[in-house]
Design a protein around this motif. Structure first.
Motif, short mmCIF file in Angstrom:
data_model
loop_
_atom_site.label_atom_id
_atom_site.label_comp_id
_atom_site.label_asym_id
_atom_site.label_seq_id
_atom_site.Cartn_x
_atom_site.Cartn_y
_atom_site.Cartn_z
N VAL A 1 3.58 1.17 6.07
CA VAL A 1 4.22 -0.04 6.61
C VAL A 1 3.29 -0.81 7.55
CG1 VAL A 1 6.55 0.85 6.29
CG2 VAL A 1 5.36 1.24 8.45
N GLY A 2 2.18 -0.23 7.90
CA GLY A 2 1.19 -0.90 8.73
C GLY A 2 -0.12 -0.14 8.63
N PHE A 3 -1.22 -0.83 8.88
CA PHE A 3 -2.53 -0.22 8.71
C PHE A 3 -3.52 -0.89 9.64
CE2 PHE A 3 -6.50 0.59 6.35
CZ PHE A 3 -6.35 1.94 6.05
N VAL A 4 -4.31 -0.10 10.33
CA VAL A 4 -5.39 -0.62 11.18
C VAL A 4 -6.69 -0.12 10.60
CG1 VAL A 4 -6.42 -0.60 13.47
CG2 VAL A 4 -3.93 -0.66 13.24
N ASP A 5 -7.61 -1.02 10.32
CA ASP A 5 -8.90 -0.65 9.77
C ASP A 5 -10.00 -1.17 10.69
OD1 ASP A 5 -11.17 -0.11 8.30
OD2 ASP A 5 -10.59 -1.30 6.56
N ASN A 6 -10.62 -0.26 11.41
CA ASN A 6 -11.69 -0.62 12.33
C ASN A 6 -13.08 -0.34 11.73
OD1 ASN A 6 -9.98 -1.41 14.41
ND2 ASN A 6 -9.72 0.69 15.09
N SER A 7 -13.15 -0.09 10.44
CA SER A 7 -14.43 0.29 9.84
C SER A 7 -15.44 -0.84 9.83
CB SER A 7 -14.22 0.80 8.40
OG SER A 7 -13.65 -0.21 7.59
N GLY A 8 -14.99 -2.08 9.92
CA GLY A 8 -15.93 -3.20 9.91
C GLY A 8 -16.42 -3.61 11.28
N THR A 9 -15.97 -2.91 12.32
CA THR A 9 -16.37 -3.31 13.68
C THR A 9 -17.43 -2.39 14.24
OG1 THR A 9 -14.59 -2.00 14.67
CG2 THR A 9 -14.15 -4.32 14.22
N MET B 1 0.84 -1.19 0.00
CA MET B 1 0.00 0.00 0.00
C MET B 1 0.88 1.24 0.00
SD MET B 1 -3.24 -0.61 2.53
CE MET B 1 -2.26 -1.13 3.91
N ILE B 2 0.33 2.27 -0.58
CA ILE B 2 1.02 3.55 -0.62
C ILE B 2 0.05 4.66 -0.21
CG2 ILE B 2 0.59 3.83 -3.10
CD1 ILE B 2 3.32 5.32 -3.22
N GLY B 3 0.54 5.59 0.57
CA GLY B 3 -0.27 6.74 0.97
C GLY B 3 0.20 7.97 0.23
N VAL B 4 -0.71 8.89 0.02
CA VAL B 4 -0.36 10.16 -0.60
C VAL B 4 -1.02 11.26 0.21
CG1 VAL B 4 -0.42 11.57 -2.69
CG2 VAL B 4 -0.27 9.09 -2.89
N LEU B 5 -0.21 12.22 0.64
CA LEU B 5 -0.71 13.39 1.35
C LEU B 5 -0.57 14.58 0.42
CD1 LEU B 5 -1.79 14.66 3.95
CD2 LEU B 5 0.60 14.97 4.67
N VAL B 6 -1.70 15.19 0.11
CA VAL B 6 -1.73 16.35 -0.78
C VAL B 6 -2.14 17.55 0.07
CG1 VAL B 6 -2.76 17.36 -2.85
CG2 VAL B 6 -2.38 14.88 -2.72
#
Length: 98
Positions: A90-98, A1-6
């Motif tokens: 380098v890491g990702f936490v996704d709590n959207s499904g909880t 994954m890659i992030g982009v901050l604009v």
């Protein structure tokens, strides 16, 4: 994954209602966009920086999205040119499904 901050930085504060209108107008093309996991539209606490944060699945798709034409278009929309930063996620936490 890659992030982009604009980041769009003005000398005066952004008008939050004007930014909300931009979000409403620009949201549609991003919904269901291939390779894009998330996009957020943000306004810094001081109000002089509007920021958009993207999380993409693929670096090639990411870099092909941010063309010179896109930069010109968003410069016109926001009134200032963006600073675009590419970030390795380098890491990702996704709590959207909880």
């Amino acid at each position: 994954m890659i992030g982009v901050l604009v980041t769009f930085t003005q000398t005066e504060k952004f008008d939050p209602s004007a930014l909300a209108k931009i979000v409403d107008e620009l949201r549609g093309p991003f919904e269901g966009m291939a390779g894009l996991r998330f996009k957020s539209f943000m306004l810094d606490e001081d109000g002089v920086r509007a920021r958009n944060f993207y999380v993409w699945d693929d670096e090639q798709k990411t870099r092909s999205f941010f063309t010179a034409e896109l930069v010109d278009m968003v410069t016109e929309v926001y009134g200032v040119p963006p600073k675009i930063e590419y970030l390795d996620i380098v890491g990702f936490v996704d709590n959207s499904g909880t």
